[in-house]
Design an enzyme around this catalytic site. Structure first.
Site, PDB file in Angstrom:
ATOM      1  N   TYR A 141     -37.279  11.552   6.214  1.00  0.00           N
ATOM      2  CA  TYR A 141     -36.209  10.555   6.028  1.00  0.00           C
ATOM      3  C   TYR A 141     -36.767   9.136   5.412  1.00  0.00           C
ATOM      4  O   TYR A 141     -35.963   8.300   5.264  1.00  0.00           O
ATOM      5  CB  TYR A 141     -35.848  10.268   7.640  1.00  0.00           C
ATOM      6  CG  TYR A 141     -35.081  11.274   8.182  1.00  0.00           C
ATOM      7  CD1 TYR A 141     -34.597  12.422   7.363  1.00  0.00           C
ATOM      8  CD2 TYR A 141     -34.803  11.473   9.697  1.00  0.00           C
ATOM      9  CE1 TYR A 141     -33.935  13.566   8.343  1.00  0.00           C
ATOM     10  CE2 TYR A 141     -34.018  12.384  10.169  1.00  0.00           C
ATOM     11  CZ  TYR A 141     -33.668  13.437   9.487  1.00  0.00           C
ATOM     12  OH  TYR A 141     -32.815  14.567   9.982  1.00  0.00           O
ATOM     13  N   LYS A 187     -43.741  24.057  10.007  1.00  0.00           N
ATOM     14  CA  LYS A 187     -43.500  25.193   9.248  1.00  0.00           C
ATOM     15  C   LYS A 187     -44.741  25.381   8.259  1.00  0.00           C
ATOM     16  O   LYS A 187     -44.397  25.196   7.137  1.00  0.00           O
ATOM     17  CB  LYS A 187     -42.185  24.722   8.351  1.00  0.00           C
ATOM     18  CG  LYS A 187     -41.819  26.070   7.549  1.00  0.00           C
ATOM     19  CD  LYS A 187     -41.139  27.155   8.401  1.00  0.00           C
ATOM     20  CE  LYS A 187     -40.584  28.112   7.448  1.00  0.00           C
ATOM     21  NZ  LYS A 187     -40.162  29.474   8.432  1.00  0.00           N
ATOM     22  N   ASP A 219     -38.237  27.688  12.602  1.00  0.00           N
ATOM     23  CA  ASP A 219     -37.027  28.583  12.852  1.00  0.00           C
ATOM     24  C   ASP A 219     -37.213  29.572  14.193  1.00  0.00           C
ATOM     25  O   ASP A 219     -36.114  29.651  15.128  1.00  0.00           O
ATOM     26  CB  ASP A 219     -36.939  29.499  11.531  1.00  0.00           C
ATOM     27  CG  ASP A 219     -38.420  30.189  11.245  1.00  0.00           C
ATOM     28  OD1 ASP A 219     -39.477  29.563  11.422  1.00  0.00           O
ATOM     29  OD2 ASP A 219     -38.434  30.980  10.131  1.00  0.00           O
ATOM     30  N   ASP A 243     -35.076  15.999  14.822  1.00  0.00           N
ATOM     31  CA  ASP A 243     -33.670  15.693  14.720  1.00  0.00           C
ATOM     32  C   ASP A 243     -32.781  16.930  15.235  1.00  0.00           C
ATOM     33  O   ASP A 243     -31.802  16.771  15.852  1.00  0.00           O
ATOM     34  CB  ASP A 243     -33.338  14.922  13.397  1.00  0.00           C
ATOM     35  CG  ASP A 243     -32.162  14.176  13.356  1.00  0.00           C
ATOM     36  OD1 ASP A 243     -31.564  14.212  14.479  1.00  0.00           O
ATOM     37  OD2 ASP A 243     -31.541  13.783  12.326  1.00  0.00           O
ATOM     38  N   ASP A 247     -30.935  17.806  19.460  1.00  0.00           N
ATOM     39  CA  ASP A 247     -29.604  17.932  19.623  1.00  0.00           C
ATOM     40  C   ASP A 247     -29.249  19.469  20.162  1.00  0.00           C
ATOM     41  O   ASP A 247     -28.471  19.744  21.218  1.00  0.00           O
ATOM     42  CB  ASP A 247     -28.703  17.746  18.526  1.00  0.00           C
ATOM     43  CG  ASP A 247     -28.538  16.476  18.083  1.00  0.00           C
ATOM     44  OD1 ASP A 247     -29.166  15.419  18.810  1.00  0.00           O
ATOM     45  OD2 ASP A 247     -28.048  16.062  17.088  1.00  0.00           O
TER      46      ASP A 247
END
Length: 352
Positions: A141, A187, A219, A243, A247
């Site tokens: 970001y 990852k 994942d 992020d 959620d």
């Protein structure tokens, strides 16, 4: 306690002011008759900042926030500003950067009263109580270069050792106060930044021998949060992965409208905010769920002011309204924002 604590209030957009008003009403009830004294300082931010001065993060807001003891932020953004040269969400990145708020802490806890509202089976969700510690000011970001052309786009994911070490320190120290279990999400089978994350995670594992450490590819983590959420304690994750996962984790509780979060820096004030959006579709209808903001207020009282008794008072009121189904439509009830807030206040006053 001497002196008033300064709390900067950023009311936000659409349902933002509605739930902020609810949170502040509960705060007033919970602090009545105590030694805790505070001053509220309201500033423009997000869409309201654009409307007032043409920018989501006015200079005056930053200057005031830097002098605060805590910052209370509500939901921002919405379609009104979709075509604005600078979107309201840019204010979030800006205030995190200006205040060096590098760590976001978001709890996911399912109380017995919440189990029936969870989309997961009761046997899978029972006992769920973990915290996601998300790096907040680096990664994809914030990385440079960043470019968007007609036929190609570039985003850069960057992490320095220092940035990873400081978020690891927050997570490992938090784990020592909880169940002494850390899960590092990366990852590392693909990304160079993740290889560095895992390397530093292993270094911290050696520094904190009393903390159990395991590792998940992002994942696999997205599946494990749904299949076996109760196994986790403290989850440390890069910005982008956090992020998304936070959620996903929030939905385990049955409503994203209940979850608070806290962003912390090296020094200076913490920023507290509910995790949900500004919900333009229900703004002004009086049915916005105030619990995320109320829980955010409780988190602020405990973490910034060490007022655990006041925080527990607020949390007990939240448990009461959920258990007795005095809730808004998103949680299967028929209450308005105002009536649900009044139920919280009534419970607190009775307990006093």
């Amino acid at each position: 306690m001497t002196g008033k604590k300064k709390i900067v209030v950023l009311p936000g957009d659409y349902i933002g002011p509605e739930i902020m008003a609810a949170g502040l009403t509960v705060l007033a009830a919970a602090t009545q008759g105590t030694d805790f004294k505070y001053e509220l300082i309201e500033c423009a931010f997000g869409g309201a900042g654009i409307d007032q001065v043409g920018h989501p993060l006015p200079d005056e807001t930053i200057q005031t926030a830097q002098q605060a003891d805590a910052i209370l932020l509500s939901a921002i953004g919405g379609p009104k500003w979709d075509q604005a040269p600078i979107r309201p969400e840019a204010g979030l990145l800006g205030i995190r950067s200006a205040l060096n708020l590098f760590a976001n802490i978001r709890p996911t806890q399912v109380s017995p009263a919440q189990i029936e509202r969870s989309p997961l089976k009761a046997e899978n969700v029972t006992g769920t109580d973990f915290v996601i510690v998300r790096e907040l000011t680096s990664g994809a970001y914030f990385g440079q270069p960043r470019r968007l052309d007609q036929d190609e786009a570039v985003d850069t994911m960057y992490y320095s050792r220092a940035e990873i070490e400081r978020i690891m320190a927050v997570g490992f120290q938090l784990a020592q106060q909880r169940k002494r279990h850390v899960t590092v999400v990366d990852k590392s089978n693909v990304l160079a930044t993740s290889k560095l994350w895992r390397q530093i995670g292993q270094e911290f594992s050696n520094r904190y021998p009393d903390v159990q450490v395991d590792y998940r590819y992002v994942d696999a983590m997205s599946m494990d949060i749904i299949a076996h959420p109760a196994q986790f304690d403290v989850v440390i994750t890069p910005n982008l992965f956090g992020d998304i996962l936070s959620d996903e984790a929030a939905q385990i509780t049955g409503s994203i409208g209940q979850i608070p979060s806290m962003s912390i820096g090296v020094n200076g004030p913490n920023l507290y905010e509910p995790i949900h959006g500004s919900a333009p579709d229900i703004a002004g209808k009086g049915i916005a769920n105030p619990l995320s903001m109320v829980n955010t207020v409780a988190m602020m009282m405990a973490q910034s002011f060490n007022e655990n008794q006041i925080a527990h008072k607020i949390q007990a009121a939240v448990d009461y309204v959920i258990a007795h189904k005095i809730v808004t439509p998103d949680m299967g009830g028929n209450q308005t924002t105002a009536s649900m807030t009044q139920a919280l206040v009534d419970f607190i006053r009775e307990e006093n």
